[in-house]
Motif scaffolding. Structure first.
Motif, PDB file in Angstrom:
ATOM      1  N   ALA A 187       0.829  -1.206   0.000  1.00  0.00           N
ATOM      2  CA  ALA A 187       0.000   0.000   0.000  1.00  0.00           C
ATOM      3  C   ALA A 187       0.861   1.251   0.000  1.00  0.00           C
ATOM      4  O   ALA A 187       0.558   2.229  -0.705  1.00  0.00           O
ATOM      5  CB  ALA A 187      -0.931  -0.011   1.215  1.00  0.00           C
ATOM      6  N   ALA A 192      -1.652   2.895  -2.546  1.00  0.00           N
ATOM      7  CA  ALA A 192      -2.984   2.304  -2.621  1.00  0.00           C
ATOM      8  C   ALA A 192      -3.619   2.289  -1.228  1.00  0.00           C
ATOM      9  O   ALA A 192      -2.959   2.549  -0.224  1.00  0.00           O
ATOM     10  CB  ALA A 192      -2.904   0.886  -3.184  1.00  0.00           C
ATOM     11  N   ARG A 193      -4.899   1.968  -1.179  1.00  0.00           N
ATOM     12  CA  ARG A 193      -5.614   1.930   0.090  1.00  0.00           C
ATOM     13  C   ARG A 193      -5.381   0.597   0.785  1.00  0.00           C
ATOM     14  O   ARG A 193      -5.598  -0.467   0.206  1.00  0.00           O
ATOM     15  CB  ARG A 193      -7.105   2.167  -0.147  1.00  0.00           C
ATOM     16  CG  ARG A 193      -7.373   3.540  -0.753  1.00  0.00           C
ATOM     17  CD  ARG A 193      -8.854   3.799  -0.907  1.00  0.00           C
ATOM     18  NE  ARG A 193      -9.105   5.107  -1.508  1.00  0.00           N
ATOM     19  CZ  ARG A 193     -10.303   5.618  -1.729  1.00  0.00           C
ATOM     20  NH1 ARG A 193     -11.386   4.906  -1.407  1.00  0.00           N
ATOM     21  NH2 ARG A 193     -10.438   6.806  -2.264  1.00  0.00           N
ATOM     22  N   PRO A 195      -6.948  -1.248   3.226  1.00  0.00           N
ATOM     23  CA  PRO A 195      -7.969  -2.308   3.317  1.00  0.00           C
ATOM     24  C   PRO A 195      -8.123  -3.093   2.015  1.00  0.00           C
ATOM     25  O   PRO A 195      -8.263  -4.318   2.039  1.00  0.00           O
ATOM     26  CB  PRO A 195      -9.250  -1.531   3.665  1.00  0.00           C
ATOM     27  CG  PRO A 195      -8.772  -0.294   4.340  1.00  0.00           C
ATOM     28  CD  PRO A 195      -7.505   0.063   3.626  1.00  0.00           C
ATOM     29  N   ARG A 196      -8.109  -2.381   0.888  1.00  0.00           N
ATOM     30  CA  ARG A 196      -8.252  -3.067  -0.394  1.00  0.00           C
ATOM     31  C   ARG A 196      -7.034  -3.935  -0.678  1.00  0.00           C
ATOM     32  O   ARG A 196      -7.165  -5.077  -1.149  1.00  0.00           O
ATOM     33  CB  ARG A 196      -8.448  -2.036  -1.503  1.00  0.00           C
ATOM     34  CG  ARG A 196      -8.402  -2.610  -2.913  1.00  0.00           C
ATOM     35  CD  ARG A 196      -9.413  -3.716  -3.123  1.00  0.00           C
ATOM     36  NE  ARG A 196     -10.772  -3.194  -3.086  1.00  0.00           N
ATOM     37  CZ  ARG A 196     -11.840  -3.965  -3.165  1.00  0.00           C
ATOM     38  NH1 ARG A 196     -11.717  -5.277  -3.240  1.00  0.00           N
ATOM     39  NH2 ARG A 196     -13.054  -3.415  -3.136  1.00  0.00           N
ATOM     40  N   SER A 199      -7.147  -7.047   1.432  1.00  0.00           N
ATOM     41  CA  SER A 199      -8.109  -8.002   0.881  1.00  0.00           C
ATOM     42  C   SER A 199      -7.508  -8.766  -0.292  1.00  0.00           C
ATOM     43  O   SER A 199      -7.671  -9.992  -0.403  1.00  0.00           O
ATOM     44  CB  SER A 199      -9.380  -7.262   0.447  1.00  0.00           C
ATOM     45  OG  SER A 199     -10.287  -8.138  -0.180  1.00  0.00           O
ATOM     46  N   ASP A 200      -6.789  -8.054  -1.175  1.00  0.00           N
ATOM     47  CA  ASP A 200      -6.146  -8.712  -2.316  1.00  0.00           C
ATOM     48  C   ASP A 200      -5.063  -9.693  -1.863  1.00  0.00           C
ATOM     49  O   ASP A 200      -4.921 -10.789  -2.413  1.00  0.00           O
ATOM     50  CB  ASP A 200      -5.537  -7.668  -3.251  1.00  0.00           C
ATOM     51  CG  ASP A 200      -6.596  -6.876  -4.005  1.00  0.00           C
ATOM     52  OD1 ASP A 200      -7.718  -7.390  -4.171  1.00  0.00           O
ATOM     53  OD2 ASP A 200      -6.309  -5.727  -4.401  1.00  0.00           O
ATOM     54  N   ARG A 289      -5.490   2.301  -8.194  1.00  0.00           N
ATOM     55  CA  ARG A 289      -5.028   1.966  -6.848  1.00  0.00           C
ATOM     56  C   ARG A 289      -5.377   3.072  -5.870  1.00  0.00           C
ATOM     57  O   ARG A 289      -5.780   2.802  -4.733  1.00  0.00           O
ATOM     58  CB  ARG A 289      -3.514   1.750  -6.867  1.00  0.00           C
ATOM     59  CG  ARG A 289      -3.083   0.488  -7.613  1.00  0.00           C
ATOM     60  CD  ARG A 289      -1.603   0.483  -7.868  1.00  0.00           C
ATOM     61  NE  ARG A 289      -1.156  -0.735  -8.542  1.00  0.00           N
ATOM     62  CZ  ARG A 289      -0.038  -0.827  -9.238  1.00  0.00           C
ATOM     63  NH1 ARG A 289       0.755   0.225  -9.367  1.00  0.00           N
ATOM     64  NH2 ARG A 289       0.299  -1.969  -9.808  1.00  0.00           N
ATOM     65  N   ASP A 290      -5.219   4.309  -6.308  1.00  0.00           N
ATOM     66  CA  ASP A 290      -5.524   5.444  -5.438  1.00  0.00           C
ATOM     67  C   ASP A 290      -6.997   5.465  -5.048  1.00  0.00           C
ATOM     68  O   ASP A 290      -7.340   5.867  -3.927  1.00  0.00           O
ATOM     69  CB  ASP A 290      -5.150   6.743  -6.157  1.00  0.00           C
ATOM     70  CG  ASP A 290      -5.433   7.975  -5.320  1.00  0.00           C
ATOM     71  OD1 ASP A 290      -4.659   8.250  -4.394  1.00  0.00           O
ATOM     72  OD2 ASP A 290      -6.452   8.650  -5.587  1.00  0.00           O
ATOM     73  N   GLY A 292      -8.896   2.845  -4.663  1.00  0.00           N
ATOM     74  CA  GLY A 292      -9.294   1.637  -3.945  1.00  0.00           C
ATOM     75  C   GLY A 292      -9.793   0.508  -4.817  1.00  0.00           C
ATOM     76  O   GLY A 292     -10.540  -0.351  -4.355  1.00  0.00           O
ATOM     77  N   SER A 294      -9.884  -3.021  -6.715  1.00  0.00           N
ATOM     78  CA  SER A 294      -9.319  -4.332  -6.415  1.00  0.00           C
ATOM     79  C   SER A 294      -8.283  -4.720  -7.473  1.00  0.00           C
ATOM     80  O   SER A 294      -8.263  -4.162  -8.579  1.00  0.00           O
ATOM     81  CB  SER A 294     -10.416  -5.393  -6.367  1.00  0.00           C
ATOM     82  OG  SER A 294     -10.931  -5.642  -7.664  1.00  0.00           O
ATOM     83  N   SER A 421      -8.350  12.417  -8.155  1.00  0.00           N
ATOM     84  CA  SER A 421      -7.345  11.358  -8.123  1.00  0.00           C
ATOM     85  C   SER A 421      -6.231  11.628  -9.123  1.00  0.00           C
ATOM     86  O   SER A 421      -5.048  11.398  -8.831  1.00  0.00           O
ATOM     87  CB  SER A 421      -7.994  10.004  -8.434  1.00  0.00           C
ATOM     88  OG  SER A 421      -7.034   8.979  -8.477  1.00  0.00           O
TER      89      SER A 421
END
Length: 431
Positions: A187, A192-193, A195-196, A199-200, A289-290, A292, A294, A421
């Motif tokens: 991240a 990138a965020r 949490p996302r 998850s990945d 990515r910025d 969020g 996936s 963004s």
């Protein structure tokens, strides 16, 4: 806006953390020997060789990941082993496990450094930390009546299935820690965020984590009847699996390279400016990515961005400079539809075709009529307009003028959240 650390800063932090962990482990091993005497050199040596070989055979996975399944499984087995080669209890401390694993990783990585192959420090450090977590949980943390898990495992009155479950849980917790650390590094590196990205990471590591935890537990349990021969014996199936994973990653890389080559068709035919598709894909991916997106959606975004102008090959005459932002709305739609139809002929990129088909739809269709417009389409629309206006020019004034022009269509042509963004991504020097 809170500044995020750069990729180089993240690597330096991981390198420092890894070095401190190794120093502490080495010092603890030197000044706090085990209660039962010195550990078996044969046992330690066998695991060092296995871990080093695994690091030497590390593989690249989709999503710019690197993994060393053989090294990880051997290291986890070392962290939770209970038997020495002579059938005696393994007098191995958690600190020794960390120090020996770090040494083995260094030996395995050395040939890659000699050949000047890239080695990501953060990947090595997260794997080392996960091994440290497993070793501490299994060997140092009191659990039952003041006894550690390794002491409970050596108790012959405890059922073997219960010991196996405990080993599996320890390695799974360690792998969860590794996924969290890897997600944090990724991240920060990709802006990138978290949490996302987490998850990945969990989705990508789920299958491999099961194989690593079970292999590590099997080796640790099999050492009692088999000795150190259990290490290569139970690592061998993982070697075969690794070859299959490597082939899959190679196919994915070839597929991506084919898409990139196809994206240059409009450049070679003189319909678009050189490098246009690649620049649009690079900025679009950073924005995805910025925002969020996936990892799976980001792949579709990248492919759609690379191929977004492929429909221009159906034009009788090229658009000046290939700048579709200057074309009439009807021409823009025709180019997008032709490109989407070309991509649909592949039979495997239907979602990419849908993104391309909607890339010229103005944002007001969403705001006023509630149309379902993919985020990827909105991103490509903004980035394509920006690159059409700027090209490969490094002049700040030209970029500022392009952003100002895009702001004129804010809320009508372009999604305000996507434009924000773009501003953030450009501020990081991506283009």
């Amino acid at each position: 806006m809170t500044a995020r650390p750069s990729a180089s800063a993240v690597e330096r932090v991981h390198a420092l953390a890894g070095a401190l962990l190794v120093l502490v482990a080495t010092g603890f091993t030197a000044y706090h020997p085990g209660e039962g005497g010195s550990p078996s050199p044969t046992l330690v040596g066998a695991f060092v060789v296995a871990i080093a070989a695994g690091e030497l055979l590390r593989i690249g996975l989709p999503g710019s990941r690197e993994s060393a399944p053989i090294a990880s499984a051997a290291a986890f087995a070392f962290a939770i082993t209970t038997e020495a080669p002579r059938g005696e209890p393994a007098d191995v401390s958690a600190a020794l496990v960390v120090a020996a694993t770090a040494l083995a990783m260094g030996l395995g990585v050395a040939p890659h450094l000699v050949r000047r192959r890239g080695v990501r420090v953060s990947d090595l450090t997260t794997r080392l930390f996960s091994v440290a977590v497993a070793a501490v949980l299994f060997r140092e943390v009191p659990l039952r009546e003041g006894r550690t898990l390794v002491q409970v495992a050596l108790d012959t009155t405890v059922p073997r299935w219960l010991v196996a479950v405990a080993m599996l849980l320890v390695t799974l917790v360690a792998l969860l820690v590794e996924a969290v650390l890897a997600a944090a590094a990724r991240a920060a590196r990709d802006h990138a965020r978290f949490p996302r990205v987490l998850s990945d990471e969990l989705r990508a590591a789920s299958g491999l984590a099961t194989a690593l935890s079970t292999t590590g537990a099997l080796i640790a349990l099999a050492e009692r009847p088999l000795g150190v021969i259990a290490i290569p014996l139970f690592l061998f199936p993982l070697v075969l699996t690794q070859f299959a994973v490597r082939r899959y990653a190679s196919v994915r890389a070839t597929y991506r390279q084919t898409i990139r080559s196809l994206s240059r068709l409009t450049e070679l035919a003189g319909y678009t400016e050189p490098g246009h598709a690649l620049r649009v894909a690079t900025v679009s991916l950073a924005m995805g990515r910025d925002l969020g997106m996936s990892e799976r959606d980001a792949v579709d975004l990248e492919y759609a961005a690379l191929l977004h102008d492929i429909g221009q090959v159906a034009l009788r005459e090229p658009i000046p400079g290939g700048a579709t932002v200057m074309a009439a709305p009807a021409d823009q739609r025709r180019i997008a539809n032709d490109g989407a139809e070309i991509v649909r002929q592949t039979g495997v990129l239907d979602n990419v075709a849908r993104i391309m088909e909607a890339q010229t739809t103005p944002f007001r269709q969403v705001r006023e009529f509630g149309e379902d417009l993919p985020l990827a389409s909105r991103i490509i629309k903004v980035v394509n307009a920006f690159d059409d206006l700027v090209g490969d020019s490094p002049a700040p004034s030209r970029r500022e003028a392009a952003v100002e022009r895009i702001h004129l269509g804010l809320g009508y042509e372009y999604d305000p959240r996507v434009v924000d963004s773009l501003t953030r991504v450009l501020g990081r020097g991506v283009h």
